[in-house]
Write a protein that holds these residues in place. Sequence first.
Motif, PDB file in Angstrom:
ATOM      1  N   PRO A 103     -13.105  -4.003  15.812  1.00 21.72           N
ATOM      2  CA  PRO A 103     -13.828  -3.619  14.673  1.00 21.72           C
ATOM      3  C   PRO A 103     -15.256  -4.758  14.454  1.00 21.72           C
ATOM      4  CG  PRO A 103     -11.986  -4.427  14.553  1.00 21.72           C
ATOM      5  CD  PRO A 103     -11.495  -4.664  16.004  1.00 21.72           C
ATOM      6  N   VAL A 104     -16.025  -4.280  14.173  1.00 21.18           N
ATOM      7  CA  VAL A 104     -17.212  -5.606  13.303  1.00 21.18           C
ATOM      8  C   VAL A 104     -17.045  -4.709  11.753  1.00 21.18           C
ATOM      9  CG1 VAL A 104     -19.521  -6.399  13.583  1.00 21.18           C
ATOM     10  CG2 VAL A 104     -18.006  -5.456  15.888  1.00 21.18           C
ATOM     11  N   ASP A 105     -16.569  -5.883  10.940  1.00 17.99           N
ATOM     12  CA  ASP A 105     -16.865  -5.351   9.570  1.00 17.99           C
ATOM     13  C   ASP A 105     -18.487  -5.430   9.481  1.00 17.99           C
ATOM     14  OD1 ASP A 105     -14.501  -4.360   9.247  1.00 17.99           O
ATOM     15  OD2 ASP A 105     -13.133  -6.245   8.772  1.00 17.99           O
ATOM     16  N   ASP A 106     -19.086  -6.101   8.701  1.00 17.75           N
ATOM     17  CA  ASP A 106     -20.891  -5.698   7.264  1.00 17.75           C
ATOM     18  C   ASP A 106     -20.434  -6.767   6.975  1.00 17.75           C
ATOM     19  OD1 ASP A 106     -23.173  -5.402   6.968  1.00 17.75           O
ATOM     20  OD2 ASP A 106     -22.914  -3.354   6.014  1.00 17.75           O
ATOM     21  N   SER A 107     -20.236  -8.330   7.387  1.00 18.83           N
ATOM     22  CA  SER A 107     -20.396  -9.416   7.157  1.00 18.83           C
ATOM     23  C   SER A 107     -20.564 -10.255   8.134  1.00 18.83           C
ATOM     24  CB  SER A 107     -19.215  -9.601   6.245  1.00 18.83           C
ATOM     25  OG  SER A 107     -17.746 -10.149   7.232  1.00 18.83           O
ATOM     26  N   MET A 108     -20.945 -11.317   7.621  1.00 17.96           N
ATOM     27  CA  MET A 108     -21.766 -12.267   8.612  1.00 17.96           C
ATOM     28  C   MET A 108     -20.697 -13.239   9.494  1.00 17.96           C
ATOM     29  SD  MET A 108     -24.425 -12.631   9.721  1.00 17.96           S
ATOM     30  CE  MET A 108     -25.204 -13.794  10.490  1.00 17.96           C
ATOM     31  N   GLU A 109     -19.519 -13.596   8.556  1.00 15.22           N
ATOM     32  CA  GLU A 109     -18.115 -13.991   8.472  1.00 15.22           C
ATOM     33  C   GLU A 109     -17.623 -12.896   9.547  1.00 15.22           C
ATOM     34  OE1 GLU A 109     -19.343 -13.315   5.874  1.00 15.22           O
ATOM     35  OE2 GLU A 109     -19.592 -15.417   5.239  1.00 15.22           O
ATOM     36  N   SER A 110     -17.747 -12.118   9.625  1.00 14.13           N
ATOM     37  CA  SER A 110     -16.618 -10.500   9.951  1.00 14.13           C
ATOM     38  C   SER A 110     -17.475 -10.093  11.526  1.00 14.13           C
ATOM     39  CB  SER A 110     -16.708  -9.333   9.293  1.00 14.13           C
ATOM     40  OG  SER A 110     -16.685  -8.679  10.741  1.00 14.13           O
ATOM     41  N   ILE A 111     -19.031 -10.942  11.636  1.00  6.60           N
ATOM     42  CA  ILE A 111     -19.074 -10.575  12.956  1.00  6.60           C
ATOM     43  C   ILE A 111     -19.238 -11.758  13.955  1.00  6.60           C
ATOM     44  CG2 ILE A 111     -22.133 -10.982  14.145  1.00  6.60           C
ATOM     45  CD1 ILE A 111     -22.849  -8.867  11.771  1.00  6.60           C
ATOM     46  N   PHE A 112     -19.792 -13.119  13.453  1.00  4.19           N
ATOM     47  CA  PHE A 112     -18.742 -14.477  13.751  1.00  4.19           C
ATOM     48  C   PHE A 112     -17.361 -14.799  14.576  1.00  4.19           C
ATOM     49  CE2 PHE A 112     -23.492 -15.416  12.988  1.00  4.19           C
ATOM     50  CZ  PHE A 112     -23.526 -15.614  14.306  1.00  4.19           C
ATOM     51  N   SER A 138     -29.248   0.947   9.190  1.00  2.00           N
ATOM     52  CA  SER A 138     -30.098   0.060   9.227  1.00  2.00           C
ATOM     53  C   SER A 138     -31.532   0.233   7.905  1.00  2.00           C
ATOM     54  CB  SER A 138     -31.547   0.485  10.618  1.00  2.00           C
ATOM     55  OG  SER A 138     -31.816   2.101  10.828  1.00  2.00           O
ATOM     56  N   MET A 139     -32.144  -0.425   7.622  1.00  2.00           N
ATOM     57  CA  MET A 139     -33.229  -0.583   7.109  1.00  2.00           C
ATOM     58  C   MET A 139     -32.307  -0.018   5.665  1.00  2.00           C
ATOM     59  SD  MET A 139     -35.782  -0.844   8.624  1.00  2.00           S
ATOM     60  CE  MET A 139     -36.593  -1.140   7.148  1.00  2.00           C
ATOM     61  N   SER A 140     -30.742  -0.538   5.779  1.00  2.00           N
ATOM     62  CA  SER A 140     -30.175  -0.816   4.397  1.00  2.00           C
ATOM     63  C   SER A 140     -30.318  -2.229   3.237  1.00  2.00           C
ATOM     64  CB  SER A 140     -28.477  -0.918   4.109  1.00  2.00           C
ATOM     65  OG  SER A 140     -28.659   0.328   4.884  1.00  2.00           O
ATOM     66  N   VAL A 141     -29.845  -2.081   2.435  1.00  2.00           N
ATOM     67  CA  VAL A 141     -30.913  -3.690   1.512  1.00  2.00           C
ATOM     68  C   VAL A 141     -29.546  -4.535   1.952  1.00  2.00           C
ATOM     69  CG1 VAL A 141     -31.396  -4.701  -0.776  1.00  2.00           C
ATOM     70  CG2 VAL A 141     -32.240  -2.626  -0.392  1.00  2.00           C
ATOM     71  N   THR A 142     -30.570  -5.911   2.115  1.00  2.00           N
ATOM     72  CA  THR A 142     -28.887  -6.812   2.515  1.00  2.00           C
ATOM     73  C   THR A 142     -29.493  -8.082   0.957  1.00  2.00           C
ATOM     74  OG1 THR A 142     -30.810  -8.418   3.759  1.00  2.00           O
ATOM     75  CG2 THR A 142     -29.370  -6.957   4.648  1.00  2.00           C
ATOM     76  N   VAL A 143     -27.852  -8.169   0.234  1.00  2.00           N
ATOM     77  CA  VAL A 143     -28.241  -9.250  -0.958  1.00  2.00           C
ATOM     78  C   VAL A 143     -28.928 -10.583  -0.127  1.00  2.00           C
ATOM     79  CG1 VAL A 143     -27.055  -9.735  -3.181  1.00  2.00           C
ATOM     80  CG2 VAL A 143     -27.053  -7.560  -1.991  1.00  2.00           C
ATOM     81  N   LYS A 144     -28.123 -10.954   0.474  1.00  2.00           N
ATOM     82  CA  LYS A 144     -28.201 -12.577   0.782  1.00  2.00           C
ATOM     83  C   LYS A 144     -29.540 -13.079   1.246  1.00  2.00           C
ATOM     84  CE  LYS A 144     -23.274 -13.478   1.289  1.00  2.00           C
ATOM     85  NZ  LYS A 144     -22.098 -14.684   1.886  1.00  2.00           N
ATOM     86  N   ARG A 146     -31.989 -10.966   1.059  1.00  2.51           N
ATOM     87  CA  ARG A 146     -33.436 -10.323   0.646  1.00  2.51           C
ATOM     88  C   ARG A 146     -34.226  -9.620   1.321  1.00  2.51           C
ATOM     89  NH1 ARG A 146     -34.485 -15.081  -3.483  1.00  2.51           N
ATOM     90  NH2 ARG A 146     -35.785 -15.925  -1.759  1.00  2.51           N
ATOM     91  N   GLY A 147     -33.192  -8.851   2.339  1.00  2.00           N
ATOM     92  CA  GLY A 147     -34.055  -7.339   3.201  1.00  2.00           C
ATOM     93  C   GLY A 147     -33.737  -7.087   3.192  1.00  2.00           C
ATOM     94  N   THR A 148     -33.574  -6.215   4.873  1.00  2.00           N
ATOM     95  CA  THR A 148     -33.314  -5.030   5.502  1.00  2.00           C
ATOM     96  C   THR A 148     -32.907  -5.016   6.474  1.00  2.00           C
ATOM     97  OG1 THR A 148     -35.135  -3.769   6.144  1.00  2.00           O
ATOM     98  CG2 THR A 148     -34.736  -3.463   3.960  1.00  2.00           C
ATOM     99  N   SER A 149     -31.471  -4.628   6.407  1.00  2.00           N
ATOM    100  CA  SER A 149     -29.853  -4.401   7.800  1.00  2.00           C
ATOM    101  C   SER A 149     -31.214  -4.200   9.049  1.00  2.00           C
ATOM    102  CB  SER A 149     -29.069  -3.602   7.637  1.00  2.00           C
ATOM    103  OG  SER A 149     -29.536  -2.771   7.561  1.00  2.00           O
ATOM    104  N   SER A 150     -31.073  -4.733  10.327  1.00  2.00           N
ATOM    105  CA  SER A 150     -31.270  -4.390  11.320  1.00  2.00           C
ATOM    106  C   SER A 150     -30.900  -3.121  12.183  1.00  2.00           C
ATOM    107  CB  SER A 150     -32.143  -4.653  12.294  1.00  2.00           C
ATOM    108  OG  SER A 150     -30.991  -5.793  12.477  1.00  2.00           O
TER     109      SER A 150
END
Length: 150
Positions: A103-112, A138-144, A146-150
């Motif tokens: 599984p890949v959760d929706d955080s950089m920590e989880s991805i890595f 995709s195109m969801s707002v990302t907080v850290k 300050r952009g959008t998800s790919s």
Amino acid sequence: MVTEKRKKEVNESFSDNALKMMRKRYLVTDAKGKQEAPADMFMRVAKALSAVEKDYGKSNAVIAKTEKDFFEIMASKEYTPAGRTMTNAGGATSLVANCIVLPVDDSMESIFQTLKEAALLQQAGSGLGFAFDRLRPSMSVTVKSRGTSS
């Protein structure tokens, strides 16, 4: 458990080509450089897989029968477990699954963390799949960032 006569029958039941492939991929070599024979591999795998029955409260007699039955199923070529099972069961690497979905959760920590686990699993020879259903669209707002998800 298995007689020497039966072990010899099993070992002689494989073609030269099959033995070549088994030596390259599945037969374990000990620290002294001695490689197991096919019957030894079947005994190793049967012992390792039947030992799991202990976790479910099975008696030693049931475990021994399961080990013997599983050996015979493999030795008679009725069934052969997956490659990682044949290579790793009863050996130093406990991974016996050929394919694993991470599984890949929706955080950089989880991805890595998933990337690290994937590298270790691939090192052990496992095939991998990834479950991306937990990631935001995709195109969801990302907080850290300050952009959008790919």
